[in-house]
Design a protein around this motif. Structure first.
Motif, PDB file in Angstrom:
ATOM      1  N   CYS A 395      38.944  63.685  47.610  1.00  0.00           N
ATOM      2  CA  CYS A 395      40.019  62.730  47.760  1.00  0.00           C
ATOM      3  C   CYS A 395      40.498  61.984  46.521  1.00  0.00           C
ATOM      4  O   CYS A 395      39.654  62.359  45.517  1.00  0.00           O
ATOM      5  N   VAL A 396      41.669  61.709  46.325  1.00  0.00           N
ATOM      6  CA  VAL A 396      42.300  61.788  44.942  1.00  0.00           C
ATOM      7  C   VAL A 396      43.078  60.286  45.026  1.00  0.00           C
ATOM      8  O   VAL A 396      43.475  59.833  46.414  1.00  0.00           O
ATOM      9  N   SER A 397      43.401  59.879  44.128  1.00  0.00           N
ATOM     10  CA  SER A 397      44.621  58.622  43.928  1.00  0.00           C
ATOM     11  C   SER A 397      45.910  59.017  44.329  1.00  0.00           C
ATOM     12  O   SER A 397      46.456  59.848  43.844  1.00  0.00           O
ATOM     13  N   ALA A 398      46.503  58.218  45.484  1.00  0.00           N
ATOM     14  CA  ALA A 398      47.886  58.196  45.429  1.00  0.00           C
ATOM     15  C   ALA A 398      48.645  56.952  44.777  1.00  0.00           C
ATOM     16  O   ALA A 398      49.829  56.936  44.635  1.00  0.00           O
ATOM     17  N   GLY A 399      47.753  56.474  44.275  1.00  0.00           N
ATOM     18  CA  GLY A 399      48.364  55.209  43.260  1.00  0.00           C
ATOM     19  C   GLY A 399      47.490  54.113  43.075  1.00  0.00           C
ATOM     20  O   GLY A 399      46.551  54.022  44.210  1.00  0.00           O
ATOM     21  N   ASP A 400      47.541  53.596  41.960  1.00  0.00           N
ATOM     22  CA  ASP A 400      46.537  52.527  41.852  1.00  0.00           C
ATOM     23  C   ASP A 400      47.157  51.389  41.031  1.00  0.00           C
ATOM     24  O   ASP A 400      48.299  51.462  40.154  1.00  0.00           O
ATOM     25  N   PHE A 401      46.819  50.121  41.351  1.00  0.00           N
ATOM     26  CA  PHE A 401      47.817  48.893  41.096  1.00  0.00           C
ATOM     27  C   PHE A 401      46.735  48.003  40.119  1.00  0.00           C
ATOM     28  O   PHE A 401      45.592  47.571  40.474  1.00  0.00           O
ATOM     29  N   TYR A 402      47.212  47.241  39.102  1.00  0.00           N
ATOM     30  CA  TYR A 402      46.596  46.536  38.228  1.00  0.00           C
ATOM     31  C   TYR A 402      47.230  45.375  38.073  1.00  0.00           C
ATOM     32  O   TYR A 402      48.323  45.112  37.690  1.00  0.00           O
ATOM     33  N   HIS A 403      46.580  44.271  38.677  1.00  0.00           N
ATOM     34  CA  HIS A 403      47.333  42.778  38.704  1.00  0.00           C
ATOM     35  C   HIS A 403      46.360  41.876  37.632  1.00  0.00           C
ATOM     36  O   HIS A 403      45.350  41.773  37.440  1.00  0.00           O
ATOM     37  N   ASP A 404      47.557  41.219  36.963  1.00  0.00           N
ATOM     38  CA  ASP A 404      47.091  39.948  36.082  1.00  0.00           C
ATOM     39  C   ASP A 404      47.468  38.873  37.048  1.00  0.00           C
ATOM     40  O   ASP A 404      48.744  38.456  37.108  1.00  0.00           O
ATOM     41  N   LEU A 405      46.290  38.096  37.374  1.00  0.00           N
ATOM     42  CA  LEU A 405      46.619  36.945  38.238  1.00  0.00           C
ATOM     43  C   LEU A 405      46.936  35.730  37.446  1.00  0.00           C
ATOM     44  O   LEU A 405      47.558  34.879  38.170  1.00  0.00           O
ATOM     45  N   ASN A 406      47.007  35.736  35.970  1.00  0.00           N
ATOM     46  CA  ASN A 406      47.190  34.635  35.465  1.00  0.00           C
ATOM     47  C   ASN A 406      48.721  34.813  35.090  1.00  0.00           C
ATOM     48  O   ASN A 406      49.549  33.785  34.945  1.00  0.00           O
ATOM     49  N   ALA A 407      49.148  36.106  34.588  1.00  0.00           N
ATOM     50  CA  ALA A 407      50.451  36.262  34.171  1.00  0.00           C
ATOM     51  C   ALA A 407      51.339  36.822  35.096  1.00  0.00           C
ATOM     52  O   ALA A 407      52.721  36.707  35.108  1.00  0.00           O
ATOM     53  N   ASP A 408      50.946  36.741  36.477  1.00  0.00           N
ATOM     54  CA  ASP A 408      51.852  37.282  37.533  1.00  0.00           C
ATOM     55  C   ASP A 408      52.525  38.434  37.455  1.00  0.00           C
ATOM     56  O   ASP A 408      53.654  38.477  37.570  1.00  0.00           O
ATOM     57  N   ARG A 409      51.909  39.310  36.822  1.00  0.00           N
ATOM     58  CA  ARG A 409      52.598  41.043  36.416  1.00  0.00           C
ATOM     59  C   ARG A 409      51.549  41.819  36.853  1.00  0.00           C
ATOM     60  O   ARG A 409      50.292  41.412  36.957  1.00  0.00           O
ATOM     61  N   TYR A 410      51.996  42.777  37.203  1.00  0.00           N
ATOM     62  CA  TYR A 410      50.950  44.167  37.598  1.00  0.00           C
ATOM     63  C   TYR A 410      51.673  45.402  37.277  1.00  0.00           C
ATOM     64  O   TYR A 410      52.797  45.495  36.823  1.00  0.00           O
ATOM     65  N   VAL A 411      50.772  46.477  37.067  1.00  0.00           N
ATOM     66  CA  VAL A 411      51.202  47.746  36.774  1.00  0.00           C
ATOM     67  C   VAL A 411      50.969  48.690  37.931  1.00  0.00           C
ATOM     68  O   VAL A 411      49.820  48.745  38.635  1.00  0.00           O
ATOM     69  N   ALA A 412      51.790  49.602  38.395  1.00  0.00           N
ATOM     70  CA  ALA A 412      51.648  50.419  39.329  1.00  0.00           C
ATOM     71  C   ALA A 412      51.652  51.867  38.635  1.00  0.00           C
ATOM     72  O   ALA A 412      52.464  52.450  37.972  1.00  0.00           O
ATOM     73  N   ASP A 413      50.556  52.598  38.986  1.00  0.00           N
ATOM     74  CA  ASP A 413      50.460  53.803  38.163  1.00  0.00           C
ATOM     75  C   ASP A 413      50.063  55.155  39.138  1.00  0.00           C
ATOM     76  O   ASP A 413      49.712  54.725  40.015  1.00  0.00           O
TER      77      ASP A 413
END
Length: 446
Positions: A395-413
């Motif tokens: 099993c491998v990653s199809a996508g990982d997501f990193y959320h900054d809940l203070n800045a209301d920003r995120y990265v999709a990798d």
């Protein structure tokens, strides 16, 4: 760079239904492949019947499928069971992490669509044999480095949190891989930056003669930027030693030089500025700056069987919305996870005072992580959406997501747009000699 931290003295605001850790400690090697799966998960389903028994995983590729073809979603016809959103999140709080609850309550329209649980993940007999051989042989240094053991999961019968995270550090997702990945980062005001790069990886750790091939580095990684135009040609190479911190080099096209990058490690901020280097791939690098506690097991709704992110050419613009990824693209299931707390050691500092990882029992892969600031407040939230790549098999990653809940920003990798851009069995393309500063120079001038 593409690729994967957290004071509260417990996990507050949520009742954890934990299995007694002592039960896991009491297991012995004879139970692997019997009451336990070959990697140490509970083979049986749960009492409610909402988690089925593990029967080997989907390790046989779909007939006629070959590398480069669109993924086949074996569970595309599964009916959604229910959705979790702000209107009913408290009803399901005992099977959610604090980060999951926080993001649901924070953003209008955020929901988790829950489907029947499919324990699809499995590995080859070679991985199972190597995992069993590591029992009683695997050995860690005081800082969590790997002194002995290779070829499979280190500690299928873990006794502490450091052993559990060592299992993740050695979780198999292909020996040689070549992927073209898309990374998007939300900006203040709703716009996004969009980077594209080619990732080559090689993990000598999984070779039968691992220490003969390379007795110092266990995994090797090169990322070359191919878009946007202003960044084309930039390269970063990261090599992960068995018992030392990651080592990184960068190639700067304008200078046509390779330079050592001593700060590309631990909690150094990444290029996107809302993710540290050791957040990438959920967590990476040496675990020496944290104390690791194996809290126990619980049932959690987690992202799983994310083949829909790979079944057709992914439309990045449709997936990436203002505050979070398109909810129609995410599939969640109920699985058993190990809860592992990482708390900064006395005398050390880190951007995150504590991290809590929710590690899938069938893959030893963190699927959810909650990260806390130095005042003990929840700050960042991470998700890893996995699917079964039968050709490896793993099993491998199809996508990982990193959320900054203070800045209301995120990265999709780690998003792959074209199926042909994902090769998890790239033995004929990626070799050990590619991962050197001299090779980087040649690669950067192509």
């Amino acid at each position: 760079m593409s690729g994967r931290k957290i004071p509260m003295s417990g996990i507050a605001g949520i009742a954890l239904t934990l299995a007694l850790v002592s039960n896991a400690f009491a297991a012995d090697v004879s139970e692997l492949g019997n009451s336990l799966t070959p990697v140490g998960a509970e083979r049986a389903g749960n009492a409610d019947g909402t988690i089925p028994a593990w029967t080997g995983g989907d390790v046989t590729p779909v007939s006629g499928w070959k590398t480069g073809d669109p993924r086949v979603d074996l569970y595309a016809n599964d009916a959604k069971l229910f959705s979790i959103d702000a209107s009913n999140v408290d009803q399901y709080a005992d099977k959610l992490s604090p980060g999951q609850i926080a993001i649901i309550k924070r953003y209008d329209g955020y929901r988790m669509d829950v489907y029947p649980t499919r324990r699809s993940c499995g590995y080859s007999q070679e991985i199972y044999d190597a995992t069993k051989a590591n029992v009683g042989r695997a050995k860690l240094s005081e800082k969590g480095g790997i002194l002995e053991g290779h070829g499979g999961f280190m500690f299928p019968l873990p006794e502490n949190g450091l052993q559990a995270i060592a299992n993740f550090r050695t979780a198999f997702n292909g020996k040689h891989t070549k992927l073209t990945v898309h990374i998007t980062t939300s900006q203040t005001g709703g716009s996004f930056s969009h980077d594209i790069g080619v990732i080559d990886t090689y993990s000598p750790y999984y070779e039968k003669n691992a220490r003969e091939i390379d007795d110092y580095y266990m995994t090797k990684f090169i990322y070359k930027q191919i878009a946007p135009a202003a960044s084309v040609g930039g390269i970063i190479m990261t090599l992960q030693p068995y018992d030392d911190s990651n080592e990184s080099w960068v190639y700067i096209p304008g200078l046509r030089r390779v330079k050592k990058a001593p700060t590309a490690n631990y909690d150094t901020p990444g290029k996107d500025d809302i993710r540290t280097f050791d957040q990438t791939y959920m967590y990476n690098g040496l675990p020496d700056r944290y104390d690791w506690k194996l809290v126990g097991k619980k049932e959690l709704y987690v992202p799983y069987n994310a083949s829909r992110l790979r079944t057709e050419n992914l439309d990045i613009d449709s997936l990436i919305t203002d505050k979070y990824p398109n909810r129609d693209m995410a599939r969640y299931e109920l699985h058993r996870v190990w809860v592992v707390e990482a708390t900064v050691k006395d005398g050390w500092r880190n951007t995150f005072s504590k991290r809590v990882f929710y590690i899938d029992e069938d893959t030893w892969t963190p699927l959810v992580a909650d990260l806390y600031d130095t005042k003990g407040k929840l700050w960042r939230f991470q998700e890893n959406h996995i699917f079964m790549a039968s050709e490896i098999p793993a099993c491998v990653s199809a996508g990982d997501f990193y959320h900054d809940l203070n800045a209301d920003r995120y990265v999709a990798d780690n998003l792959v747009v074209k199926s042909a851009d994902a090769n998890y069995t790239a033995e004929d393309i990626v070799d050990n000699d590619f991962f050197s500063p001299d090779s980087m120079r040649r690669y950067g001038r192509r």
